[in-house]
Design an enzyme around this catalytic site. Structure first.
Site, PDB file in Angstrom:
ATOM      1  N   ASP A  30     -48.478  18.575  -0.233  1.00 54.38           N
ATOM      2  CA  ASP A  30     -47.313  17.705  -0.404  1.00 54.38           C
ATOM      3  C   ASP A  30     -47.200  17.298  -1.874  1.00 54.38           C
ATOM      4  O   ASP A  30     -48.198  16.963  -2.516  1.00 54.38           O
ATOM      5  CB  ASP A  30     -47.456  16.466   0.486  1.00 54.38           C
ATOM      6  CG  ASP A  30     -46.146  15.715   0.661  1.00 54.38           C
ATOM      7  OD1 ASP A  30     -45.619  15.718   1.791  1.00 54.38           O
ATOM      8  OD2 ASP A  30     -45.648  15.138  -0.336  1.00 54.38           O
ATOM      9  N   ILE A  31     -45.985  17.314  -2.383  1.00 63.42           N
ATOM     10  CA  ILE A  31     -45.766  17.021  -3.810  1.00 63.42           C
ATOM     11  C   ILE A  31     -46.002  15.537  -4.134  1.00 63.42           C
ATOM     12  O   ILE A  31     -46.336  15.195  -5.277  1.00 63.42           O
ATOM     13  CB  ILE A  31     -44.345  17.495  -4.219  1.00 63.42           C
ATOM     14  CG1 ILE A  31     -44.266  17.742  -5.705  1.00 63.42           C
ATOM     15  CG2 ILE A  31     -43.280  16.533  -3.745  1.00 63.42           C
ATOM     16  CD1 ILE A  31     -43.028  18.522  -6.131  1.00 63.42           C
ATOM     17  N   ASN A  86     -42.806  13.347  11.351  1.00 62.35           N
ATOM     18  CA  ASN A  86     -41.699  12.403  11.430  1.00 62.35           C
ATOM     19  C   ASN A  86     -40.525  13.155  12.040  1.00 62.35           C
ATOM     20  O   ASN A  86     -40.092  14.175  11.497  1.00 62.35           O
ATOM     21  CB  ASN A  86     -41.345  11.889  10.035  1.00 62.35           C
ATOM     22  CG  ASN A  86     -42.512  11.151   9.389  1.00 62.35           C
ATOM     23  OD1 ASN A  86     -43.276  10.472  10.073  1.00 62.35           O
ATOM     24  ND2 ASN A  86     -42.674  11.299   8.078  1.00 62.35           N
ATOM     25  N   GLN A  93     -37.998  11.204   9.275  1.00 59.53           N
ATOM     26  CA  GLN A  93     -37.870  12.563   8.738  1.00 59.53           C
ATOM     27  C   GLN A  93     -36.825  12.593   7.622  1.00 59.53           C
ATOM     28  O   GLN A  93     -35.709  12.096   7.796  1.00 59.53           O
ATOM     29  CB  GLN A  93     -37.458  13.538   9.849  1.00 59.53           C
ATOM     30  CG  GLN A  93     -37.358  14.989   9.368  1.00 59.53           C
ATOM     31  CD  GLN A  93     -37.072  15.969  10.514  1.00 59.53           C
ATOM     32  OE1 GLN A  93     -36.789  15.568  11.642  1.00 59.53           O
ATOM     33  NE2 GLN A  93     -37.143  17.246  10.212  1.00 59.53           N
ATOM     34  N   HIS A  99     -41.846  19.952   9.840  1.00 59.12           N
ATOM     35  CA  HIS A  99     -43.085  19.996   9.058  1.00 59.12           C
ATOM     36  C   HIS A  99     -44.071  19.002   9.619  1.00 59.12           C
ATOM     37  O   HIS A  99     -43.716  17.866   9.936  1.00 59.12           O
ATOM     38  CB  HIS A  99     -42.819  19.726   7.569  1.00 59.12           C
ATOM     39  CG  HIS A  99     -42.028  18.498   7.310  1.00 59.12           C
ATOM     40  ND1 HIS A  99     -40.664  18.424   7.506  1.00 59.12           N
ATOM     41  CD2 HIS A  99     -42.407  17.262   6.890  1.00 59.12           C
ATOM     42  CE1 HIS A  99     -40.239  17.214   7.206  1.00 59.12           C
ATOM     43  NE2 HIS A  99     -41.281  16.483   6.832  1.00 59.12           N
ATOM     44  N   HIS A 101     -47.342  16.844   8.997  1.00 63.63           N
ATOM     45  CA  HIS A 101     -48.182  16.286   7.932  1.00 63.63           C
ATOM     46  C   HIS A 101     -49.648  16.320   8.355  1.00 63.63           C
ATOM     47  O   HIS A 101     -49.980  15.900   9.472  1.00 63.63           O
ATOM     48  CB  HIS A 101     -47.816  14.823   7.660  1.00 63.63           C
ATOM     49  CG  HIS A 101     -46.453  14.621   7.070  1.00 63.63           C
ATOM     50  ND1 HIS A 101     -46.238  14.531   5.720  1.00 63.63           N
ATOM     51  CD2 HIS A 101     -45.230  14.498   7.656  1.00 63.63           C
ATOM     52  CE1 HIS A 101     -44.944  14.335   5.485  1.00 63.63           C
ATOM     53  NE2 HIS A 101     -44.311  14.320   6.647  1.00 63.63           N
TER      54      HIS A 101
END
Ligand code: 5GP
Ligand code: ZN
Length: 134
Positions: A30-31, A86, A93, A99, A101
């Site tokens: 994750d960025i 989410n 979300q 996606h 997590h």
């Protein structure tokens, strides 16, 4: 999908740090990580939520989640994990491409559990809610 940021990552139009990949799924860091090694696992086809994935694709995604966790386990040796997604705007979300997590956890890291996501059970009793399912 053309404007989807995660489809762009799959198509290599946006760079990413991949930590696991197979024919159906991609896992990358994750960025904006909430924990060291915070990763997201996505299906390689565009689907907004898990309701848009058939069972076979969902199984493939589940396998990828496990394999990504195996990889994080080998490299980072966390003490635990929170894993989840989410789902739609009410669930937090933001990116409309499924996606999951994976948040590695360490003793004393100051984080909470899944129970800290919400504490608003509403006015119905558990028995009343159960009746809706019968
Ligand atoms: P959401 O709130 O939709 O469940 O989470 C989306 C996640 O995707 C966020 O944690 C966000 O930091 C991450 N994210 C958004 N854009 C990018 C990107 O371009 N690259 C990476 N690696 N992560 C992204
Ligand atoms: Zn997409």
């Amino acid at each position: 999908m053309k404007d989807c940021i995660f489809c762009k990552i799959i198509n290599k139009e946006i760079p990413n740090h991949t930590i696991y990949e197979d024919n159906h799924s991609l896992a990358f860091l994750d960025i904006f990580p909430h924990a060291k090694g915070h990763a997201v696992v996505i299906p390689k086809i565009h689907a907004e939520t898990i309701f848009d994935l058939n069972e076979e694709l969902f199984k493939e995604l589940s396998v990828a989640i496990k394999k990504t966790m195996n990889r994080i386990e080998e490299v980072l040796h966390p003490d635990g994990y929170n894993v989840g997604w989410n789902h739609e705007k009410a669930g937090g979300q933001v990116v409309p491409h499924v996606h999951v997590h994976i948040m590695p956890r360490w003793e004393g890291d100051g984080g909470g559990s899944q129970h800290s996501v919400i504490k608003n059970p509403g006015s119905m009793t558990v028995d009343e809610v159960a009746k809706l399912f019968s």
